[in-house]
Scaffold this motif. Structure first.
Motif, PDB file in Angstrom:
ATOM      1  N   GLU A 233       0.814  -1.472  -0.109  1.00  0.00           N
ATOM      2  CA  GLU A 233       0.022   0.279   0.017  1.00  0.00           C
ATOM      3  C   GLU A 233       0.933   1.205   0.173  1.00  0.00           C
ATOM      4  N   ALA A 281      -8.988  -5.813  -9.895  1.00  0.00           N
ATOM      5  CA  ALA A 281      -8.198  -4.699 -10.398  1.00  0.00           C
ATOM      6  C   ALA A 281      -9.006  -4.018 -11.632  1.00  0.00           C
ATOM      7  N   ASP A 286      -8.389  -0.313 -10.962  1.00  0.00           N
ATOM      8  CA  ASP A 286      -6.810  -0.128 -10.167  1.00  0.00           C
ATOM      9  C   ASP A 286      -5.707  -0.054 -11.182  1.00  0.00           C
ATOM     10  N   ARG A 288      -2.507   0.771  -9.913  1.00  0.00           N
ATOM     11  CA  ARG A 288      -1.269   0.817  -8.971  1.00  0.00           C
ATOM     12  C   ARG A 288      -1.118  -0.549  -8.262  1.00  0.00           C
ATOM     13  N   SER A 316      -4.164  -7.793  -2.317  1.00  0.00           N
ATOM     14  CA  SER A 316      -4.780  -6.902  -3.265  1.00  0.00           C
ATOM     15  C   SER A 316      -6.247  -7.364  -3.470  1.00  0.00           C
ATOM     16  N   PHE A 320      -9.287  -4.891  -2.904  1.00  0.00           N
ATOM     17  CA  PHE A 320     -10.281  -4.376  -4.006  1.00  0.00           C
ATOM     18  C   PHE A 320     -11.464  -4.457  -3.610  1.00  0.00           C
TER      19      PHE A 320
END
Ligand SMILES: CC(=O)SCCNC(=O)CCNC(=O)[C@H](O)C(C)(C)COP(=O)(O)OP(=O)(O)OC[C@H]1O[C@@H](n2cnc3c(N)ncnc32)[C@H](O)[C@@H]1OP(=O)(O)O
Ligand SMILES: O=C([O-])CC(=O)C(=O)O
Length: 374
Positions: A233, A281, A286, A288, A316, A320
């Protein structure tokens, strides 16, 4: 000096018992549950079918599954005394401590009086763990006393529903299902071995599970998914990920979510959860965390031949879906309770108390000196 080959640091490579529940790292099939490949299960089964497999010894047919699902639904409520205990646990507490206390308190209220009752207690634990963590979380963080008796079809949906106050979408429910399957069982890992040692004294099922939660909590085991999230993060982009990891490796720091005690080249669960993380993602737009995670994977393999274990892309993926980082490891408990309890039953069915020997490396025999001379 103790013979290294016999003592084996971390007991690595030593066969400490037998199981028919799971194979880990057997060539050709990375991970199997009762002979079923993890990839097959993750594509074609519900977590509850896996849970049934571990408690009943076979995959359910449709009517057995329907009956099991409706039984689990009826077991989601929390006794008043457990709610009161959960309400007294502070917001700052570690959620794994909440799970541990929840399991232990339940053992006081719904004690296993005979091993014949094991499956009823196992079903109860599978159904109630999401309620325990969400009840505490919503009360301590938002001051709400939530209703835990939802009519969601699955354990994963039940958890997300209580956490987010709405029914999860199909993608999220699917990811939770896969994740719970992936984490369900893994042979003689540290937490399962804890459960088996406890079971070998003929202790009750809540004690076995409570001890196992304590072992899972550590960052070298289940806690690694949270530690992996804390790492990624703070990474701004893949270049930043590269620089950060190179620095950590230089300083000989451990990178959480990488490496494994048994697998040598890859963890079969990673390929599966990585795909779902990529899908999520794309779903949240997303650009990143997923690319950062992929770069971490590349750097660790290139530099150290270390690969992502089950925990790395779970970080992740859970993020998400809007799951707070501190609730990551409790999800592991919701799943692994099925494996732990299957091992408890297996241990009980062919038991001898687990009691290895220690190589003594302390001082030679000596007299106790009078206190005035110490
Ligand atoms: C679902 C799960 O529980 S999966 C495991 C989750 N845990 C983690 O992700 C924590 C990070 N990983 C680790 O600490 C380890 O890889 C463990 C605990 C999983 C396995 O430990 P071991 O079996 O002792 O690892 P192994 O013998 O393969 O280690 C070999 C070398 O690689 C290093 N290494 C292993 N993992 C890592 C890592 N993640 N980061 C940096 N170095 C590592 C070890 O320090 C060791 O180096 P050394 O020989 O110089 O001492
Ligand atoms: O097997 C281990 O040592 C750790 C692990 O991956 C698990 O418990 O899922």
């Amino acid at each position: 000096m103790v013979d290294k080959a016999l003592s084996g640091a971390g007991l690595r490579g030593q066969v400490a018992g037998e199981t028919s529940l799971c194979t880990v790292g057997k060539s050709g099939t990375g991970l199997t549950y009762c002979g079923y490949d993890i990839t097959d299960l993750a594509e074609n089964a519900k977590f509850e079918e896996v849970s049934y497999l571990f408690s009943r010894g076979h995959l359910p047919n449709q009517s057995e599954l329907n009956e099991y699902l409706s039984k689990l639904k009826k077991l989601r409520g929390l006794p008043q005394a457990l709610k009161e205990v959960l309400e007294r646990i502070p917001k700052e507490a570690h959620p794994m401590d909440v799970m541990r206390t929840g399991a232990s308190m339940l053992g006081n209220l719904e004690t296993e009086e005979s091993f014949d009752e094991a499956n009823d207690h196992i079903d109860r634990l599978v159904a109630v763990f999401p309620s325990i963590i969400c009840y505490w979380y919503k009360f301590s963080h938002e001051g709400k006393r939530i209703e835990t008796e939802t009519d969601d079809a699955s354990v994963g949906a039940h958890f997300l529903h209580m956490l987010t106050d709405k029914k999860p979408n199909e993608l999220h429910e699917q990811v939770m299902n896969v994740s719970l399957i992936l984490y369900a069982e893994h042979e003689f890992n540290a937490s399962t071995f804890t459960a088996r040692v406890c079971a070998s004294t003929l202790s009750d099922i809540h004690s076995c599970v409570t001890g196992a939660i304590g072992s899972l909590r550590g960052p070298l085991h289940g806690g690694a998914n949270e530690a992996a999230m804390e790492l990624i993060e703070n990474m701004k982009d893949p270049e930043d990920a590269e620089t950060t990891l190179m620095g950590m490796l230089e300083r000989k720091e451990k990178i959480m979510g990488f490496g494994h005690a048994i697998y040598r080249e890859s963890d079969p669960r990673n390929t599966i959860i990585k795909k779902w993380s990529e899908k999520l993602a794309a779903d949240v737009g997303d650009n990143r965390l997923y690319p950062v995670s992929v770069r971490c994977e590349e750097v660790m393999w290139r530099e150290k031949k270390l690969f992502c274990n089950a925990d790395f892309f779970h970080a992740s993926a859970y993020h998400f879906m809007g799951i707070p980082t501190k609730l990551f490891t409790p999800i592991f408990v919701m799943s692994r309770v099925t494996g732990w309890t299957a091992h408890v039953k297996e241990q009980r069915a062919n038991n001898r108390i687990i009691r290895p020997s220690a190589g003594y490396i302390g001082p030679e025999s000596r007299p106790v000196p009078p206190i005035s001379e110490r």
